[in-house]
Design a protein around this motif. Sequence first.
Motif, mmCIF file in Angstrom:
data_model
loop_
_atom_site.group_PDB
_atom_site.id
_atom_site.type_symbol
_atom_site.label_atom_id
_atom_site.label_comp_id
_atom_site.label_asym_id
_atom_site.label_seq_id
_atom_site.Cartn_x
_atom_site.Cartn_y
_atom_site.Cartn_z
ATOM 1 N N ALA A 10 -10.988 75.048 -75.293
ATOM 2 C CA ALA A 10 -10.912 74.661 -73.885
ATOM 3 C C ALA A 10 -10.406 73.224 -73.757
ATOM 4 O O ALA A 10 -9.578 72.921 -72.892
ATOM 5 C CB ALA A 10 -12.277 74.797 -73.227
ATOM 6 N N ARG A 11 -10.898 72.315 -74.642
ATOM 7 C CA ARG A 11 -10.426 70.934 -74.596
ATOM 8 C C ARG A 11 -8.946 70.834 -74.935
ATOM 9 O O ARG A 11 -8.196 70.091 -74.306
ATOM 10 C CB ARG A 11 -11.230 70.066 -75.565
ATOM 11 C CG ARG A 11 -12.571 69.635 -74.984
ATOM 12 C CD ARG A 11 -13.274 68.689 -75.900
ATOM 13 N NE ARG A 11 -13.954 69.523 -76.900
ATOM 14 C CZ ARG A 11 -14.300 69.150 -78.107
ATOM 15 N NH1 ARG A 11 -14.058 67.945 -78.505
ATOM 16 N NH2 ARG A 11 -14.904 69.975 -78.937
ATOM 17 N N LEU A 12 -8.510 71.584 -75.945
ATOM 18 C CA LEU A 12 -7.083 71.565 -76.310
ATOM 19 C C LEU A 12 -6.220 72.104 -75.179
ATOM 20 O O LEU A 12 -5.142 71.568 -74.896
ATOM 21 C CB LEU A 12 -6.853 72.364 -77.592
ATOM 22 C CG LEU A 12 -7.362 71.707 -78.873
ATOM 23 C CD1 LEU A 12 -7.271 72.685 -80.030
ATOM 24 C CD2 LEU A 12 -6.570 70.462 -79.166
ATOM 25 N N LYS A 13 -6.704 73.133 -74.526
ATOM 26 C CA LYS A 13 -5.955 73.713 -73.412
ATOM 27 C C LYS A 13 -5.844 72.690 -72.277
ATOM 28 O O LYS A 13 -4.775 72.529 -71.678
ATOM 29 C CB LYS A 13 -6.656 74.971 -72.924
ATOM 30 C CG LYS A 13 -5.899 75.714 -71.857
ATOM 31 C CD LYS A 13 -6.611 77.002 -71.476
ATOM 32 C CE LYS A 13 -5.860 77.752 -70.397
ATOM 33 N NZ LYS A 13 -6.560 78.964 -70.001
ATOM 34 N N ALA A 14 -6.941 71.971 -71.992
ATOM 35 C CA ALA A 14 -6.929 70.961 -70.936
ATOM 36 C C ALA A 14 -5.965 69.830 -71.302
ATOM 37 O O ALA A 14 -5.224 69.331 -70.440
ATOM 38 C CB ALA A 14 -8.330 70.412 -70.715
ATOM 39 N N LYS A 18 -2.623 68.734 -69.266
ATOM 40 C CA LYS A 18 -2.450 67.348 -68.840
ATOM 41 C C LYS A 18 -1.115 66.790 -69.330
ATOM 42 O O LYS A 18 -0.409 66.096 -68.607
ATOM 43 C CB LYS A 18 -3.601 66.496 -69.376
ATOM 44 C CG LYS A 18 -3.618 65.095 -68.848
ATOM 45 C CD LYS A 18 -4.835 64.346 -69.361
ATOM 46 C CE LYS A 18 -4.839 62.925 -68.874
ATOM 47 N NZ LYS A 18 -5.982 62.171 -69.382
ATOM 48 N N ALA A 19 -0.754 67.103 -70.573
ATOM 49 C CA ALA A 19 0.518 66.644 -71.125
ATOM 50 C C ALA A 19 1.689 67.269 -70.386
ATOM 51 O O ALA A 19 2.693 66.606 -70.112
ATOM 52 C CB ALA A 19 0.594 66.965 -72.615
ATOM 53 N N SER A 20 1.572 68.530 -70.042
ATOM 54 C CA SER A 20 2.666 69.182 -69.315
ATOM 55 C C SER A 20 2.755 68.630 -67.897
ATOM 56 O O SER A 20 3.844 68.531 -67.337
ATOM 57 C CB SER A 20 2.478 70.697 -69.307
ATOM 58 O OG SER A 20 1.320 71.047 -68.561
ATOM 59 N N ALA A 21 1.640 68.235 -67.315
ATOM 60 C CA ALA A 21 1.654 67.649 -65.980
ATOM 61 C C ALA A 21 2.331 66.281 -66.020
ATOM 62 O O ALA A 21 3.015 65.900 -65.065
ATOM 63 C CB ALA A 21 0.237 67.523 -65.438
ATOM 64 N N GLU A 24 6.212 66.805 -66.077
ATOM 65 C CA GLU A 24 6.843 67.314 -64.861
ATOM 66 C C GLU A 24 7.414 66.213 -63.980
ATOM 67 O O GLU A 24 8.519 66.366 -63.476
ATOM 68 C CB GLU A 24 5.830 68.157 -64.077
ATOM 69 C CG GLU A 24 5.541 69.487 -64.732
ATOM 70 C CD GLU A 24 4.466 70.276 -63.990
ATOM 71 O OE1 GLU A 24 4.140 69.895 -62.846
ATOM 72 O OE2 GLU A 24 3.985 71.249 -64.540
ATOM 73 N N PRO A 25 6.737 65.079 -63.771
ATOM 74 C CA PRO A 25 7.344 64.039 -62.945
ATOM 75 C C PRO A 25 8.647 63.518 -63.533
ATOM 76 O O PRO A 25 9.557 63.159 -62.802
ATOM 77 C CB PRO A 25 6.287 62.935 -62.901
ATOM 78 C CG PRO A 25 5.000 63.625 -63.149
ATOM 79 C CD PRO A 25 5.341 64.775 -64.049
ATOM 80 N N ALA A 26 8.765 63.494 -64.829
ATOM 81 C CA ALA A 26 10.015 63.062 -65.447
ATOM 82 C C ALA A 26 11.113 64.052 -65.112
ATOM 83 O O ALA A 26 12.258 63.675 -64.876
ATOM 84 C CB ALA A 26 9.845 62.950 -66.959
ATOM 85 N N ALA A 27 10.762 65.316 -65.095
ATOM 86 C CA ALA A 27 11.750 66.325 -64.730
ATOM 87 C C ALA A 27 12.112 66.217 -63.255
ATOM 88 O O ALA A 27 13.245 66.453 -62.856
ATOM 89 C CB ALA A 27 11.209 67.716 -65.040
ATOM 90 N N LYS A 28 11.158 65.856 -62.424
ATOM 91 C CA LYS A 28 11.427 65.704 -60.998
ATOM 92 C C LYS A 28 12.312 64.505 -60.731
ATOM 93 O O LYS A 28 13.058 64.491 -59.760
ATOM 94 C CB LYS A 28 10.110 65.541 -60.230
ATOM 95 C CG LYS A 28 9.292 66.800 -60.163
ATOM 96 C CD LYS A 28 8.011 66.562 -59.383
ATOM 97 C CE LYS A 28 7.145 67.797 -59.362
ATOM 98 N NZ LYS A 28 5.867 67.565 -58.665
#
Length: 152
Positions: A10-14, A18-21, A24-28
């Motif tokens: 669960a911690r790794l998934k979180a 968080k890393a993918s979030a 995303e702003p860099a892609a935006k």
Amino acid sequence: MEEDAKQRKARLKALREKASANEEPAAKRQKPDGEEAEESKPVLKFRNYKATTEDLKEKELPRPKVPDIAAKVEDQVNAAKESGSAAQVDLMNLAPRKPDWDLKRDGFARMEKLQRQTQRAIAQIVRERISEGGDLADAVEAAGEVHDVDSD
């Protein structure tokens, strides 16, 4: 153990979310035609710098007002004078100690022990001289001379 494994997953998934979030702003920031958008430049604030150009003078911050503390300091000085705390100070506490004060403190017990041994030795010498048949007054006087020489 299975419960610990589930918690780690669960911690790794979180962390992945968080890393993918964060990505995303860099892609935006990228425009659809592939060009990167201009990053926001930091706003200049001149606190101590005196600008020479008109454009930079607009970014100067106004000088902060320094409070007048002279009255407060004067009140504190007067209060200290009225309380008379200067008269209560013991000068012996302010005077620096001699460099060997700690040696005297730590060696005091040893010195007492040596003083007792010295007194016993003197008494023994006096007893020996008396037993040899000498006069009591001469023996005590001789012991006193030995003690005076040692104390110098």
